[in-house]
Design an enzyme around this catalytic site. Structure first.
Site, short mmCIF file in Angstrom:
data_model
loop_
_atom_site.label_atom_id
_atom_site.label_comp_id
_atom_site.label_asym_id
_atom_site.label_seq_id
_atom_site.Cartn_x
_atom_site.Cartn_y
_atom_site.Cartn_z
N ARG A 92 39.40 -60.77 -49.31
CA ARG A 92 38.39 -60.28 -48.10
C ARG A 92 36.96 -60.13 -48.29
O ARG A 92 36.64 -59.92 -49.40
CB ARG A 92 39.22 -59.02 -47.72
CG ARG A 92 40.69 -58.65 -47.30
CD ARG A 92 40.97 -59.57 -46.11
NE ARG A 92 42.22 -59.54 -45.61
CZ ARG A 92 43.30 -60.65 -45.74
NH1 ARG A 92 42.83 -61.40 -46.60
NH2 ARG A 92 44.57 -60.34 -45.50
N THR A 125 9.42 -54.55 -48.59
CA THR A 125 10.45 -55.31 -48.22
C THR A 125 11.66 -55.01 -49.20
O THR A 125 11.24 -54.52 -50.17
CB THR A 125 10.16 -56.81 -48.67
OG1 THR A 125 11.28 -57.59 -48.61
CG2 THR A 125 9.64 -57.10 -50.08
N ILE A 126 12.70 -54.91 -48.45
CA ILE A 126 14.05 -54.70 -49.36
C ILE A 126 14.32 -55.72 -50.30
O ILE A 126 15.03 -55.70 -51.34
CB ILE A 126 15.05 -54.12 -48.50
CG1 ILE A 126 15.69 -55.41 -47.62
CG2 ILE A 126 14.82 -53.06 -47.56
CD1 ILE A 126 16.92 -55.26 -47.14
N ASP A 127 13.90 -57.04 -50.03
CA ASP A 127 14.17 -58.11 -50.78
C ASP A 127 13.47 -58.29 -52.17
O ASP A 127 13.82 -58.92 -52.91
CB ASP A 127 13.91 -59.43 -50.06
CG ASP A 127 14.74 -59.71 -48.71
OD1 ASP A 127 15.95 -59.11 -48.76
OD2 ASP A 127 14.34 -60.17 -47.72
N TYR A 159 22.60 -54.98 -41.60
CA TYR A 159 21.38 -54.04 -41.22
C TYR A 159 21.44 -52.84 -41.94
O TYR A 159 20.34 -52.18 -42.06
CB TYR A 159 20.79 -54.11 -39.81
CG TYR A 159 20.28 -55.56 -39.35
CD1 TYR A 159 19.04 -55.95 -39.92
CD2 TYR A 159 20.89 -56.71 -38.84
CE1 TYR A 159 18.46 -57.09 -39.37
CE2 TYR A 159 20.61 -57.74 -38.53
CZ TYR A 159 19.35 -58.01 -38.79
OH TYR A 159 18.66 -59.26 -38.49
N ASN A 174 6.13 -60.53 -46.77
CA ASN A 174 5.47 -61.86 -47.10
C ASN A 174 4.60 -62.37 -45.94
O ASN A 174 3.64 -62.94 -46.12
CB ASN A 174 6.32 -62.95 -47.71
CG ASN A 174 6.85 -62.71 -49.01
OD1 ASN A 174 5.98 -62.88 -50.14
ND2 ASN A 174 7.93 -62.42 -49.29
N GLY A 175 5.14 -62.42 -44.98
CA GLY A 175 4.50 -63.04 -43.82
C GLY A 175 3.21 -61.95 -43.38
O GLY A 175 2.34 -62.75 -43.10
N ARG A 204 43.34 -57.12 -54.57
CA ARG A 204 42.69 -58.29 -53.98
C ARG A 204 41.52 -58.68 -54.57
O ARG A 204 40.61 -57.84 -55.30
CB ARG A 204 42.45 -57.90 -52.49
CG ARG A 204 43.40 -57.52 -51.43
CD ARG A 204 43.04 -57.07 -50.29
NE ARG A 204 44.00 -56.99 -49.15
CZ ARG A 204 44.00 -56.30 -48.09
NH1 ARG A 204 42.91 -55.49 -47.89
NH2 ARG A 204 44.96 -56.30 -47.17
#
Length: 336
Positions: free
Chosen positions: A255, A131-133, A261, A109-110, A168
């Site tokens: 947990r 981007t991975i996002d 990364y 985006n930047g 868990r």
């Protein structure tokens, strides 16, 4: 024709495949000269460049990271490598002095914002979304996303066995400050029981009830997938905060795991390799046709492009009516 290419912002799988797609198409099909620009926009300021040949592009398809290097340099902000200098004017002058007919900007985006501003100055710019996002406006998918989802899904798969063994609750935190695409896609693919994303508010009591209801049905463990950008108390990471709250609400041992990364490293998936190759090739086609000021997009299965001015500054976020969210709710998954 002489073109430059740079990669800016965070690294992700598929950047090198995109560089290869742009450059091999430019060199082999269009007979262009290609100049690689190191360290993102910083390299445009310092003229840190190299000439590419077909040989220098070998071995890039499955290589993670970026062979050009990257940086967070933002030419339209005062800080950075050259504070006190009119950086946009210097970039324009350097592009002219290097004889570049166009610069291909690969980034998130930047980078798209910077590319749009450079284009508005009259510079010939073509950009590729990275981007991975998966939060870049105007494209269904960005390369890097599928690879990150595959890594996160594999991690969730592995947590099922340890969660089951110890009875868990396991909370796994994935990337996504403002957009929850990775959490949504990996959570659904990995069989998450609770999926928390920044776009959808959650109620911790409802999450606790979901986990306790599973226990009553003979399901002694639960998997909770959270995006790093969900609301917390502001003092703890998302996974730590949610794990502590769940244990308090339910009394069940909980947990947390933070992937961090790891999601951005390693080789791209076959889908991302092919998407990168297609996007890179289309970027070169736009340049050959003199179509500048555009970002490459994927709509359905079609590679196209859109004006940078329509994309810059916008985020593509998950909405409550997204197909996966709707189907997940129907299946009993808790989204908060």
């Amino acid at each position: 024709m002489r073109i430059g290419i740079l990669t800016s912002g965070g690294d992700c799988p598929g950047i090198n495949a995109t560089i290869r797609g742009v450059c091999k198409t430019a060199i082999n099909h269009y007979g262009m000269e290609v100049i690689g620009i190191h360290s993102g926009f910083q390299g445009l300021l310092t003229k840190d460049v190299e000439s590419f040949t077909e040989k220098s592009l070998s071995g890039l398809l499955n290589l993670g990271g970026t062979m050009l290097g990257t940086s967070r340099e933002k030419p339209f902000k005062k800080n950075g490598v050259m504070s006190g200098v009119d950086k946009p004017a210097l970039i324009a002058r350097n592009i002219e002095e290097m004889g570049l007919d166009c610069v291909v900007c690969i980034g998130g985006n930047g980078t798209q914002k910077t590319a749009a501003k450079l284009s508005a100055m009259g510079l010939n710019i073509v950009s590729v979304p990275k981007t991975i996002d998966n939060d870049i406006w105007g494209t269904d998918f960005s390369f890097g996303f599928d690879s990150a989802v595959s890594i996160a899904t594999d991690a969730i798969d592995r947590l099922h066995s340890t969660a089951s063994s110890h009875k868990r609750v396991m909370v796994i935190e994935v990337m996504g400050h403002k957009a929850g695409w990775i959490a949504l896609y990996s959570g659904m693919a990995g069989g998450g029981d609770v999926i928390l994303i920044p776009e959808i508010p959650y109620n911790i009591h409802r999450i606790g009830e979901t986990i306790l209801n599973r226990l009553k049905k003979g399901k002694p463990y639960s998997i909770v997938v959270v995006a790093e950008g969900i609301q917390t108390d502001g003092r703890k990471r998302a996974a730590e905060y949610i794990a502590q709250e769940i244990e308090y609400e339910t009394g069940i041992e909980t947990r947390e795991t933070v992937l961090g990364y790891i999601q951005r490293g390693g080789s791209p998936t076959p889908f991302d390799r092919n998407l990168s190759t297609r996007m890179g090739g289309h970027a070169t086609e736009l340049i050959a046709n003199g179509q500048f000021g555009r970002m490459i997009t994927l709509k359905g299965n079609e590679i196209s492009s859109a004006p940078l001015e329509e994309i810059a500054g916008k985020l593509k976020l998950v909405t409550a009516d997204n197909d996966l969210v709707v189907q997940g709710r129907r299946m009993g998954i808790c989204f908060g």
